[in-house]
Every structure is written in structure tokens, then in C-alpha cells.
Design a protein around this motif. Structure first.
Motif: not given
Length: 207
Positions: A168-171, A148-150, A37-42
Motif C-alpha cells: 500500500x502506498x498512500x497519497x 502495489x496499490x496507490x 524503491x518506495x518500500x525501503x529495505x523491504x
């Protein structure tokens, strides 16, 4: 010194977008579970997650989950149980920073999550990560775009994901606020780059 990051920095001259995250959150507590769900409509099919440690879910140099993040960490581990959750740190599990495996053993014991043992630091250890997920017993991962890489660093964690062809998910803000001027500059970089038309690369199967 992170030789891997230094060498891979030259790739940015050819493709600056490699350091841009596909999604951004403020702190680990803002991490959506499931991560798809972090990646929108992808319509991402996230089957496995790579977690950075320092300033992502732990105070730098500590090998336990930062207490305010405990519930989120447990929720993530429940949704992505081993072998689908892997900690990849440049301070725990590397042959140069943790040659005897003391830090990685302590971290794995505290989190009940495997810690990758790797000779090449991020962002250059992508092949070892992919090999782990492709060969681990019970793993449902068949390609890099299911990972996914956080993490909190653009030039190690985010670039690792993009080099792998993963999400990629950037904190952005992390556990503690750094006074390092380079990190302050790094936090402003994605917005500046996107103003000039740069965008995060899609995972490999979507390109």
C-alpha cells in the motif's frame, strides 16, 4: 453509499492495522518509479500497479490526468505498461456509479490504461483485481505481493491493498485539499495509531 467500505469497516475492529499504509507520499508527483524503491529495505518485487483516480492523479470527477502530473504518469506507464497498470476507481467503472461505462471509457481513452469494471466498490474488489492480473495476456504477476496499490484514502485504497496482501502506498495530500472534517481526521490517523504501536501489515507472502 459505499456498502463495501461500510461492511469492511467492521474488520478494523479486529485488526485496526488494515488501514495503515506501508509507505506514504505527499502527492502523485512524489511517486518513485519504479515503485519498489518506495518500500525501503523491504525488497519489494513490484510487477503491477493499481491506481486510484479521484484526488490521486486526477481532479475529483474529472477523467483526465491532472496536467502537472502528466510527466510522472507517463513515466509510470512506461515502466509498468498494460497489463501491469490498472485504474480502479469507485466513481468510474463501478456498476452503481458508472452503470453504462461512460466514465470508465472516457478515462481509459484519456490515459491509455485499462479501467477495472467492478460490481463491488473498494475495498472489497480485491479478488477482481487479482483475477485481472493473473489472467491478463502477458502479465508477469503470479501473486498479490507483486502488486502495489496507490491511492489517497485509507479506508478504501490502503485497506484494499492490505486485504489483498499487496503493498500500500498512500497519497496523503492529493490534488485538491478537502475541507471535509473526516478527511482531515483521516490524514492524522496513521501517525496517531503508530504512536500506540500499530504498524502496517506486511504483504501476505511476508507475514
Amino acid at each position: 453509499m459505499n456498502v463495501s467500505a461500510t461492511l469492511n469497516a467492521f474488520r478494523l475492529l479486529r485488526n485496526p492495522s488494515l488501514c495503515l499504509p506501508y509507505a506514504t507520499i505527499s502527492t502523485f508527483n512524489d511517486l518513485p518509479v519504479p515503485l519498489s524503491t518506495a518500500f525501503g529495505n523491504a525488497e519489494a518485487d513490484i510487477r503491477a500497479v493499481v491506481l486510484d483516480k479521484d484526488n490521486c492523479f486526477a481532479v475529483p470527477e474529472e477523467n483526465v490526468v491532472y496536467k502537472p502530473y502528466t510527466d510522472k504518469f507517463n513515466a509510470l506507464r512506461t515502466h509498468y505498461p498494460p497489463p501491469h497498470l490498472l485504474i480502479v476507481s469507485n466513481s468510474a467503472g463501478t456498476s452503481s456509479s458508472d452503470p453504462f461505462g461512460t466514465a470508465s471509457s472516457s478515462l481509459a481513452s484519456a490515459t491509455n490504461i485499462p479501467v477495472l469494471q467492478h460490481s463491488t466498490k473498494k475495498p472489497g474488489c480485491g479478488p477482481q483485481i487479482l483475477q485481472h492480473f493473473l489472467t491478463a495476456s502477458g502479465s508477469r504477476v503470479t501473486s498479490a505481493d507483486q502488486i502495489a496499490v496507490v491511492g489517497d484514502r485509507l479506508f478504501t485504497d490502503v485497506m484494499l491493498a492490505n486485504l489483498m496482501g499487496s503493498w500500500s502506498l498512500w497519497v496523503k495530500d492529493g490534488v485538491v485539499q478537502s475541507r471535509n472534517p473526516f478527511i482531515s481526521w483521516e490524514k492524522k490517523l496513521p501517525e496517531r495509531m503508530m504512536r500506540y504501536g500499530f504498524n502496517a501489515p506486511l504483504p501476505r507472502s511476508r507475514r
